[in-house]
Motif scaffolding. Structure first.
Motif, PDB file in Angstrom:
ATOM      1  N   ARG A  18       0.871  -1.181   0.000  1.00 48.19           N
ATOM      2  CA  ARG A  18       0.000   0.000   0.000  1.00 48.19           C
ATOM      3  C   ARG A  18       0.902   1.222   0.000  1.00 48.19           C
ATOM      4  O   ARG A  18       2.097   1.128   0.323  1.00 48.19           O
ATOM      5  CB  ARG A  18      -0.921   0.006   1.227  1.00 48.19           C
ATOM      6  N   GLU A  97      -1.848  -4.448  -4.989  1.00 49.00           N
ATOM      7  CA  GLU A  97      -2.088  -3.166  -4.313  1.00 49.00           C
ATOM      8  C   GLU A  97      -3.327  -3.312  -3.452  1.00 49.00           C
ATOM      9  O   GLU A  97      -4.435  -3.468  -3.953  1.00 49.00           O
ATOM     10  CB  GLU A  97      -2.246  -2.012  -5.304  1.00 49.00           C
ATOM     11  N   SER A  99      -6.442  -2.674  -1.289  1.00 49.11           N
ATOM     12  CA  SER A  99      -7.458  -1.628  -1.161  1.00 49.11           C
ATOM     13  C   SER A  99      -8.370  -1.911   0.027  1.00 49.11           C
ATOM     14  O   SER A  99      -9.097  -1.034   0.477  1.00 49.11           O
ATOM     15  CB  SER A  99      -8.286  -1.536  -2.443  1.00 49.11           C
TER      16      SER A  99
END
Length: 141
Positions: A18, A97, A99
């Motif tokens: 992140r 990534e 989320s």
């Protein structure tokens, strides 16, 4: 062409990350038995593309979801512990990534999960090639 057992031993892994306050952070999990730091990984899944299988491992082992790249960042090798011997395993690593962090997931309580700065994460893992992949992440984000 016949395949040797070595070629068949390949796994998929997610490298969850992140961006927080402009800095990339990497999520590591502990192994269930030895409690050493690693990234979520597992065996390929029938009917699932490798990167999708890696994303599933991240959800089951670390409780995270997000956008995963279809192309691996690279790979590393490690010795998989068996009852009576070790097998060399190749692990293809897919950047994920993050989320969403789930409140509950399959292996919650069986592993620790912790966010690290890139260099700190690289220092936590045992496999030098995995450490190099973690260090290379900022060039691919």
């Amino acid at each position: 062409m016949s395949r040797t057992p070595k070629e068949e031993l390949s796994q998929v892994a997610a490298l969850p990350f992140r961006i927080k306050d402009g800095q990339i952070e990497v999520l590591l999990v502990t192994s269930r038995e030895t409690k050493r730091w690693l990234i979520p990984k597992g065996w390929p899944m029938k009917g699932k593309k490798p990167h999708k299988a890696a994303a599933r491992e991240a959800e089951e082992e670390a409780g995270v979801k997000g956008a995963i790249k279809a192309e691996p960042l690279g790979h590393y090798n490690y010795w998989k512990r068996r009852a009576a011997h070790f097998d060399l395993c190749r692990v293809n690593v897919y950047p994920l990534e993050v989320s969403k962090q789930l409140k509950s997931w399959r292996e919650k309580g069986q592993r620790e999960a912790q966010w690290f700065a890139v260099e700190e994460a690289a220092l936590q893992v045992l496999e030098p090639a995995l450490a190099d992949l973690i260090r290379s992440l900022p060039q691919h984000v």
